[in-house]
Structures are given as C-alpha cells and as structure tokens.
Design an enzyme around this catalytic site. Structure first.
Site, short mmCIF file in Angstrom:
data_model
loop_
_atom_site.label_atom_id
_atom_site.label_comp_id
_atom_site.label_asym_id
_atom_site.label_seq_id
_atom_site.Cartn_x
_atom_site.Cartn_y
_atom_site.Cartn_z
N ASP A 103 43.72 -36.56 -28.89
CA ASP A 103 42.78 -36.69 -29.99
C ASP A 103 41.45 -37.13 -29.37
O ASP A 103 41.36 -37.42 -28.18
CB ASP A 103 43.29 -37.68 -31.04
CG ASP A 103 42.62 -37.46 -32.39
OD1 ASP A 103 43.20 -37.83 -33.42
OD2 ASP A 103 41.50 -36.89 -32.41
C1 GLC Z 1 39.43 -36.72 -35.16
C2 GLC Z 1 40.81 -36.62 -35.76
C3 GLC Z 1 41.54 -35.37 -35.39
C4 GLC Z 1 40.56 -34.22 -35.27
C5 GLC Z 1 39.67 -34.52 -34.08
C6 GLC Z 1 38.61 -33.44 -33.87
O1 GLC Z 1 39.19 -38.01 -34.71
O2 GLC Z 1 41.68 -37.72 -35.52
O3 GLC Z 1 42.51 -35.13 -36.42
O4 GLC Z 1 41.25 -33.00 -35.07
O5 GLC Z 1 39.06 -35.77 -34.17
O6 GLC Z 1 37.71 -33.45 -34.94
#
Ligand code: GLC
Length: 741
Positions: free
Chosen positions: A280
C-alpha cells in the site's frame, strides 16, 4: 527416439502440473522463457525499477522511466497521457519494458455505481460482476491496466470508515463478492482493451483495526485470521486475481507489509499464488514508524524478504537497496528480487503490454457513461437498497400523490451519492434524489423542496427547519433524506459516534412531529446508530451511497417500479457501545439472558442489534416451508443437500435472498452460533412457490482445531434457512466417520 518420448512425457507432466485451474493464473512456458531472457539482460537497478511504482508524472519520474527505474505509475487517468509516458518507457529506455498503469477503480471509473458495501447488500453476484466489467472497460479505455480493487477486508466495526469499501462482516458473502469483482474486472482474458488486472486488498486483517480507528493495530488469533479475514482473499486468488496489495496494519506484532507468514507461507506457498504483491502507499517505508526498521532501506529488505514485490510510492526498493546488495550485505535478497520481477513481468505479459503497450485513444468516447453502463449502475443501486421499515405499507408511494415534500441536507446533494473512492466520477453526473423523484411522479404531483434545508450535514444550522416543517404540513407525505456526506466514510474517516451527523435527528423529530407519513432515506457509507428514527419513522430505506444513478434508483423503489430486495451485509448496532457486534459470534458460557443478571449483556443497553446481518424487508412477503436434508448422516467426503420451499405469499413480484446457515453444535473448539454457508437470490411472482436446493460439501464446514489443523469433526450440526440471520427454519444432520456409514 526413446529419449525424445521421455522428454515429451516430462513436458506433458510439467504442463499439467503447471497449469492449475482455468480461472487461476497459469504459468505459460513460452512467457516464462521470455521473462528468463529479459531477466538475464536486466541490471540490478532495472530489476529494482520494475519493483518501483510512483504516483503521477513529473520530470523526475520521467527521467527514471527513461533510465528503466520505474515499473508502474498510479493516478494517470487519461489515455493520451498514459500513451505519452508509455512511449518514454517503450521507446527510450534500454530494454523497452512497458509500464503498468494502476488506479483505484473501486466502484466504477466514470460510471460510478454503488459503493462496494451496497453492492454486497444486493447479494446479486451476477450483477456485481457486470458492474465490475463495465468499470474495467471504462478504465482500460482511458489507459488504466490495473485496478487496486476489490477491497475484500472483512469489517465488523462500522466506526471504521473503510467498511464502505468492502463487502461487510461475513467471510462467505465477502468471498462471493470477491469472486464477482475479480472475474468482472479481469474478464475472460486480460489482453485487449476491455479488462483490467484485479488487486485484492488490503492483505491482511486491516478491517480489524482496534477501536475502528483507521491504520490502528490489529491483533487476532491465527484461527480468526484463517476463518474470518483470509477467506475473501483466497477466493480472489482462486478466481484469478493477478495481484494483491499488502496492508498498513500491524498484524499481531508483525506489520502486514513485512509479514512472511501471510505473504509467503500462506499466499505464495499454500495458495500457490502466481501474481505479484504491491505494497500500500509507502506501507514499506512505514515499517520505520512501526519500529521494525531503522530506515527505508532496512524496511525494504524486511518487506522484500516477507514477499512484497512492488513498492508503491515508497522508494524503499529504488534507493539504497542496490548499494547494500553490491556491498554483499543482503545476499538473500537477490533471489527474492528475481522472483518479484518475474511476477511483475508475468502480469505485464498477461495484460499483453509487450505486444500492445498503447491504448486506443478514441475508445473512451464510445465506452464511458454509455447508456448500458448507466442502466447497470441504476439497476445495481436499486437492488442494493435495504428496506428497514415499512409500517402500514406506506411504501411504495403512489406516483400521482397530490403533494410530496422532499426534505433534508442530502435530498438534492450530488456529491454524497457518489460515495468514497469516486475515481473519475463527477458530482455533475449524479442524479439527485430530488431529481429522481421529480422525474418519476405524475404531472399533477406537486413536489415541495426548499434549498434552505440543504445545508451541510454536519452544520448546526437550523435556519431551514421552519420552511421544512411548513412543507411537511402542506404535503400528503414526506421523503426525508438524511445521512453522511461523502467524506465521512472511506479512508481516514473513522467516526467515534455513529449518530446522524449535525442536527439531522432534530430535523427528523420536528418533521415527524407534524404527523404526516414520513419515509426516511438514509445515505451513508456504513451502518448508523438510529434507534429513535427506527422507533418513530414510518418507513426507512437504506440507500448507502448509490452512485450516479442513485436518484433514479431511489425513485424506482419509492414508487414501486422496483421492489426492494437488498439484505444487510453488516449488523446495525443500537449504540457504539455494543461494537464489535456481529451475527457469527460465539455463544460464550453465559449467553445473554434478559432474566438472568449474571449473563453476557449490558445493564444500560439491549444485547440485540438494531438490525441483524442479512435483514431486509420487501413490498411483498415470503414464506419458507418444508426444510429438509436429503441425507442426515454424512461423511467428510459427502455433500450436504438441503431443500426448502420458498413462496411469495404477497401481492407483488419480488426478490428474496434465501440464506443458509449452519451451526456446529459440539466441537473441540468453540464455534459460532451460526455461519453463512449458502445463499440464493430468487425472484418470484405473487403466489409463486419454488423448491430451492443448496449443496454444501462437508469439507466446507470444517474449522481449524487447537493445533491449527483444518478438520471436519464428526458430530451434530444444525442447518437453518431464512430471509435474514434471525428468522430461520431449522433442522439437523450429523457428520459421521466414514466407517460408520
Ligand atoms: C491508499 C489506500 C489504498 C489505495 C492506495 C492508492 O492509501 O490505502 O487502498 O489503493 O492508497 O491510492
């Protein structure tokens, strides 16, 4: 010749062994050979580059793309721009490896359909798959190859804002939804311009955040992990998901983005997952804050060893790791790097990016916001609504009603209906509830609405109350739209209280006091604690965040063009103090007993929820009868066959979700009082009766014993069927040892 035959036999066996079930990602020898060749040409920096993902485009990223040091970008949402950046990668870097573009296409790209929690409330796996399909088509047409969805985190705590993004509290329903989203996004083939790579997230346990506070610690037994939080991910992998995203949370002392047990032992070894894992957003770099790494490069080594293949916006792999490796300080990283790059390149081949790296820039015009896409969004929204109350059959309203007052902060609000993670969705595309009602009612109907009552949901402004009360007094009925604004659920949107925000409950009290029939429509990304409303409003429809066709879909249900059939994928607590409260709970040694003080209950709150998992009313009624098991003594090799008659005993055509639960009455570890193990969504005409049959392999009703071994223990079971998790008809069966048969 003999040698040749033997070699052919070996290849045949290899092919058979390698290519697992059709749905899952198979290893294709010709692709693996191409990857081998590429790997042999790649420098260490280029390999680490494939494992690096940045957000957006800027001169630094473009330079790094040219140097082969970036494998993926996120947040590029335009075919032309994607092609421009892809040309740098393909035409200007040394090896010309194409970029993979990722985006959060969670519940639609531009045609935004209901939030995933609402999709789950439809229990319509086929329609959810169709919705995911159109999302993939629209996304791919604008240059997105990969969506960071489905989010499959089980959530038992509605304080957690991201409960909106998943399928709720149950692993069986969550697994069914995971499969629908993955097969919808990925389609029959990932090559071509109409599907996107899926990414089941957030692996794993993120929804168990203590206190429902986003990014907070999670701590659970391996049994809970395996029986509650892992199943939807396994379903996504077995449905063919090509990627997973590792989570932010500390999982029982080992952060999910550095957790070898989950990422490698379970995902890559036990489940034989052949795709790749992306972190993430900087969840690798955050291992420093977690306190298990002293700097980003150390964090990178920990994540790499655990099984994270790509670093999203973290620079943990791109900076510093190469130096450490050249200094011989992390020799074991090299095979991990090789495996990570192989997995990433494998998915790029699966997507056809080496053959067709560019997007057809005229495609989007014919795909985005197409009439059929809007229809799917409208149908899924209508099917997602849950009728919570309908006293004296107030609903459906007559379209020729003389005067209808539409009141509330969200009655004409476009933004709130989009819901969290709206991707390229535009508020301007949204049909509001007021607009939907206006288009649905007859020409003679007078719709009263005063924009004065459209204040922000969280303000303390009562200035619109007087005109709202006046409108109610002049109307034959009232539609009162209440709930949360879009930013009150989703990421970093945990709430400590779950009441209606602002002064909305006060408004409701004044409107209901007028004495006219009142229908409350709730817009929210979570379950709310609304005991007063449930007590005093005549009808309540849970609308969730219904997407760009939400207003039309609400009108379809309010006026009876659609008979609501949604069922709750999450429990509605009476008060926050009851949380966590979920249907598949353990019995305890002292189950709640209103007549026995020393039992598991509160002195200041009921023990039952406001609404149970699986609950939902209809404009018609359904009757279950004749429940029976075909055989009531079964071994672990058998399949339990259950039959029940379902009748539409009312006056309207309607959809019912027949739910099947089982209970293991005595086992070597405590078991839930019930577990969902099957459901069927059935549409019946008035008076129509249908015999439903459920087949549940006995291997699916096992559990992890005290040694964490998955077992099917002999003993008595209860099987229950009904339209929600409380009102059930039941019978029993027995699992026996094979020799007893
Ligand atoms: C965010 C979220 C994740 C998302 C990623 C990209 O922090 O936790 O679900 O896909 O960043 O935006």
């Amino acid at each position: 010749m003999k040698f040749l035959h033997r070699m052919q036999a070996v290849c045949l066996i290899l092919l058979t062994v390698i290519s697992v079930s059709a749905q899952r990602i198979t290893l294709k020898p010709e692709v693996e050979e191409k990857i081998d060749k590429l790997l042999s040409q790649m420098t260490l920096e280029e390999k680490l580059g494939q494992m690096t993902q940045f957000s957006g485009a800027n001169s630094m990223n473009e330079t790094m793309i040219r140097e082969g040091k970036v494998g993926s970008l996120l947040n590029i949402r335009d075919a032309k721009e994607a092609n421009r950046l892809q040309r740098i990668a393909v035409n200007e870097s040394r090896l010309g490896i194409p970029l993979i573009f990722g985006n959060d296409v969670i519940h639609g790209y531009r045609t935004i359909y209901p939030i995933p929690l609402a999709c789950a409330a439809s229990w319509d796996t086929a329609l959810v798959r169709q919705a995911a399909k159109i999302a993939g088509e629209e996304a791919r047409a604008e240059g997105t190859h990969w969506t960071f969805a489905p989010m499959v985190d089980i959530a038992r705590d509605p304080r957690w804002g991201r409960i909106a993004e998943g399928a709720g509290e149950d692993p069986f329903l969550g697994s069914a939804m995971a499969k629908s989203f993955v097969t919808g996004f990925q389609g029959k083939t990932l090559t071509g311009q109409s599907s996107v790579l899926a990414c089941a997230k957030h692996f794993v346990g993120y929804g168990a955040a203590e206190g429902g506070r986003d990014y907070n610690t999670t701590d659970m037994s391996e049994r809970t992990l395996r029986e509650i939080y892992l199943p939807p991910f396994k379903s996504a992998v077995y449905a063919g998901a090509g990627s997973l995203m590792s989570a932010f949370n500390d999982l029982s002392g080992i952060p999910a983005s550095a957790n070898r047990f989950t990422l490698t032992d379970v995902l890559k070894n036990e489940w034989q997952f052949n795709g790749f894992v992306v972190s993430d957003w900087n969840s690798i770099g955050e291992l420093v804050a977690h306190g298990i790494a002293s700097n980003a490069t150390e964090a990178g080594v920990a994540a790499l060893k655990a099984g994270v293949d790509m670093d999203m916006e973290g620079r943990a792999y791109s900076d510093g790791l190469a130096t450490l490796i050249r200094q011989g300080k992390v020799p074991e990283s090299l095979p991990k790097i090789r495996d990570a790059v192989r997995r990433i390149l494998r998915m790029k081949y699966e997507l056809g990016l080496f053959d067709q790296p560019f997007t057809d820039e005229i495609l989007a015009k014919s795909v985005i916001l197409s009439p059929e896409n809007l229809n799917i969004a409208r149908s899924l929204a209508a099917e997602s609504f849950v009728l919570l109350k309908n006293d004296r059959d107030l609903l459906p309203l007559a379209k020729n009603i003389k005067t209808l007052a539409v009141i509330g902060a969200l009655a004409d609000n476009q933004d709130a209906l989009l819901g969290t993670w709206e991707c390229e969705g535009k508020a301007a595309d949204v049909v509001t509830i007021l607009q939907g009602i206006r288009s649905a009612v007859g020409k003679t109907t007078k719709v009263l609405y005063d924009p004065e009552t459209s204040g922000l949901v969280v303000n303390e402004n009562r200035s619109g109350f007087a005109s709202a009360v006046a409108a109610a007094k002049n109307a034959d009925a009232v539609v009162l739209v209440l709930g949360e604004s879009r930013d009150m659920s989703g990421e970093a949107a945990s709430r400590a209280v779950l009441n209606l925000p602002g002064v909305q409950e006060e408004l409701a009290k004044e409107i209901i006091a007028v004495g006219k029939p009142v229908v409350v429509v709730l817009i929210a990304g979570r379950s709310l604690t609304i005991p007063w409303l449930v007590e005093n409003a005549q009808a309540i429809l849970m609308g969730w965040a219904p997407g760009i066709q939400g207003g039309n879909a609400i009108a379809d249900v309010l006026f009876g063009d659609v008979n609501p059939g949604g069922k709750l994928p999450v429990t509605f607590p009476r008060s926050v103090g009851q949380i966590p409260i979920y249907y598949n709970h353990k019995n305890t040694g002292r189950p709640a007993n209103a007549f026995y003080k020393f039992s598991s209950k509160y002195i200041d709150e009921k023990s039952t929820p406001l609404f149970s998992f699986g609950f939902g009313l209809s404009y018609t009624t359904f009757r279950y009868s004749g429940l029976k098991v075909i055989a009531d003594r079964l071994t672990s090799n058998d399949t339990l066959k259950v039959r029940v008659n379902l009748m539409n005993s009312g006056k309207r055509k309607g959809a019912e979700v027949a739910q099947l639960y089982i209970r293991d009455l005595i086992a070597s570890v405590t078991r839930p009082v019930k577990e969902l193990k099957g459901f069927q969504r059935v549409v019946l005409q008035p008076g129509e009766e249908k015999m439903l049959e459920f087949s549940i392999p006995i291997t699916e009703i096992g559990f992890y014993d005290s040694m964490m071994k998955y077992v099917i223990e002999p003993g008595k079971f209860e099987v229950m069927v009904g339209g929600n998790s409380d009102e059930l008809v039941s019978t029993d069966f027995e699992v026996i040892q094979s020799e007893e048969k």
